[in-house]
Design an enzyme around this catalytic site. Structure first.
Site, PDB file in Angstrom:
ATOM      1  N   ASP A   1       0.787  -1.249   0.000  1.00 36.03           N
ATOM      2  CA  ASP A   1       0.000   0.000   0.000  1.00 36.03           C
ATOM      3  C   ASP A   1       0.823   1.306   0.000  1.00 36.03           C
ATOM      4  OD1 ASP A   1      -1.965  -1.937   0.227  1.00 36.03           O
ATOM      5  OD2 ASP A   1      -2.823  -1.198   2.095  1.00 36.03           O
TER       6      ASP A   1
ATOM      7  N   ASP B   1      -4.589  -0.721  -1.762  1.00 32.41           N
ATOM      8  CA  ASP B   1      -5.877  -0.603  -1.083  1.00 32.41           C
ATOM      9  C   ASP B   1      -6.821   0.020  -2.123  1.00 32.41           C
ATOM     10  OD1 ASP B   1      -6.928  -1.116   1.561  1.00 32.41           O
ATOM     11  OD2 ASP B   1      -7.053   1.046   1.919  1.00 32.41           O
TER      12      ASP B   1
ATOM     13  N   HIS C   1     -10.839   0.831  -2.736  1.00 35.44           N
ATOM     14  CA  HIS C   1     -12.191   0.845  -2.179  1.00 35.44           C
ATOM     15  C   HIS C   1     -13.211   1.525  -3.096  1.00 35.44           C
ATOM     16  CE1 HIS C   1     -10.514  -0.436   1.614  1.00 35.44           C
ATOM     17  NE2 HIS C   1      -9.930   0.713   1.888  1.00 35.44           N
TER      18      HIS C   1
ATOM     19  N   HIS D   1     -17.572   2.552   0.513  1.00 37.27           N
ATOM     20  CA  HIS D   1     -17.035   1.432   1.303  1.00 37.27           C
ATOM     21  C   HIS D   1     -17.433   1.545   2.777  1.00 37.27           C
ATOM     22  CE1 HIS D   1     -13.876  -1.254   3.021  1.00 37.27           C
ATOM     23  NE2 HIS D   1     -14.267  -1.950   1.977  1.00 37.27           N
TER      24      HIS D   1
ATOM     25  N   HIS E   1     -10.720   7.055   1.630  1.00 34.82           N
ATOM     26  CA  HIS E   1      -9.348   6.943   1.111  1.00 34.82           C
ATOM     27  C   HIS E   1      -9.288   5.866   0.037  1.00 34.82           C
ATOM     28  CE1 HIS E   1      -9.584   3.729   4.124  1.00 34.82           C
ATOM     29  NE2 HIS E   1      -8.664   3.115   3.404  1.00 34.82           N
TER      30      HIS E   1
ATOM     31  N   LYS F   1      -7.063  -4.987  -3.001  1.00 37.80           N
ATOM     32  CA  LYS F   1      -7.845  -5.532  -1.883  1.00 37.80           C
ATOM     33  C   LYS F   1      -8.735  -4.446  -1.308  1.00 37.80           C
ATOM     34  CE  LYS F   1      -4.129  -4.392   1.244  1.00 37.80           C
ATOM     35  NZ  LYS F   1      -4.827  -3.308   1.951  1.00 37.80           N
TER      36      LYS F   1
ATOM     37  N   CYS G   1      -2.104  -2.568   7.652  1.00 41.59           N
ATOM     38  CA  CYS G   1      -1.992  -3.536   6.554  1.00 41.59           C
ATOM     39  C   CYS G   1      -0.721  -4.371   6.602  1.00 41.59           C
ATOM     40  CB  CYS G   1      -2.189  -2.829   5.222  1.00 41.59           C
ATOM     41  SG  CYS G   1      -3.911  -2.271   5.065  1.00 41.59           S
TER      42      CYS G   1
HETATM   43  C1  VGL Z   1      -4.733   0.796   5.684  1.00 40.45           C
HETATM   44  C2  VGL Z   1      -6.283   1.743   7.069  1.00 40.45           C
HETATM   45  C3  VGL Z   1      -7.260   1.601   6.121  1.00 40.45           C
HETATM   46  C4  VGL Z   1      -3.308   0.381   5.468  1.00 40.45           C
HETATM   47  C5  VGL Z   1      -5.697   0.637   4.712  1.00 40.45           C
HETATM   48  O1  VGL Z   1      -2.867   0.279   4.294  1.00 40.45           O
HETATM   49  O2  VGL Z   1      -2.611   0.145   6.478  1.00 40.45           O
HETATM   50  N1  VGL Z   1      -5.036   1.342   6.856  1.00 40.45           N
HETATM   51  N2  VGL Z   1      -6.964   1.051   4.939  1.00 40.45           N
HETATM   52 ZN    ZN Z   2      -8.408   1.065   3.407  1.00 40.77          ZN
END
Ligand code: VGL
Ligand code: ZN
Length: 201
Positions: free
Chosen positions: A12, A50, A52, A56, A85, A110, A155
């Site tokens: 990510d 990430d 979404h 979401h 996000h 994901k 993550c």
């Molecule tokens: C993440 C919060 C929400 C991450 C992703 O990549 O750590 N954290 N979505």
């Molecule tokens: Zn996320």
């Protein structure tokens, strides 16, 4: 070059998790250049994103009375309410522009199901729905994974713990990760990783 059975998972490294992004992680962009330098050492290279839909269920904006960074109870357990996000197709969801994504063999997305969040690159937050990454790594003969990226306590942590549970030998390079650190989540994440047998390098 490292042995053929070792993969790097670059987690990510996206604009929304870097300074100026919607869910900015302090120093998130500091790790870009050293990740670029390390990635070519690995025979197998997976980058995650990430990803979404705009409605979401992990977004506070989708729940009456939920404020960002509060917790709610979802059918699969507690869930942090995040600011919007990494919306599919947005600039925030793109990889940091300095990240050399040409090195990626595979890009895994994901978190694309509205009803369930997915911190881990292996399973969604219900801890049951697979992303397919385990099969990809096993069919390529991978036995050990090294994780870098964002965020250490979400993550990266969830991916590392799942990888260890699946029987991979797991290393997290802490200096190539940065944390959100919500109410002790970094210390809790490190404890959880160490109990799962993850090596913190
Ligand atoms: C993440 C919060 C929400 C991450 C992703 O990549 O750590 N954290 N979505
Ligand atoms: Zn996320």
């Amino acid at each position: 070059m490292r042995p053929q059975n070792e993969a790097i998972l670059v987690i990510d490294v996206q604009n929304d998790f870097c300074p100026g992004g919607a869910l900015a992680v302090a120093g998130g962009d500091d790790i870009v250049a050293p990740i670029n330098a390390m990635t070519p050492e690995f025979a197998v290279r997976v980058f995650t994103q990430d990803w979404h839909p705009r409605d979401h269920s992990s977004f506070a904006s989708q729940h009456d009375e939920a404020v960002p960074y509060s917790m709610i109870e979802m059918p699969y357990g507690p869930q942090v309410m995040w600011p919007d996000h990494c919306i599919i197709g947005s600039t925030g969801a793109e990889f940091h522009e300095g990240l050399d994504t040409r090195a990626a063999d595979m890009i895994l997305r994901k978190g694309f199901r509205r009803e369930v969040d997915s911190y881990s690159a292996f399973f969604e937050n219900d801890h049951a729905t697979p992303t397919g990454l385990e099969g990809y790594l096993r069919t390529r003969g991978v036995e050990a994974v090294t994780l870098v990226g964002l965020a250490t306590d979400y993550c990266v942590n969830y991916s590392a713990v799942d990888a260890a549970k699946l029987g991979f030998k797991v290393t997290v390079i802490e200096s190539l990760c940065r944390a959100i650190d919500l109410e002790g989540s970094l210390d809790a994440g490190k404890d959880g990783m160490m109990s799962a047998g993850v090596r913190l390098a």
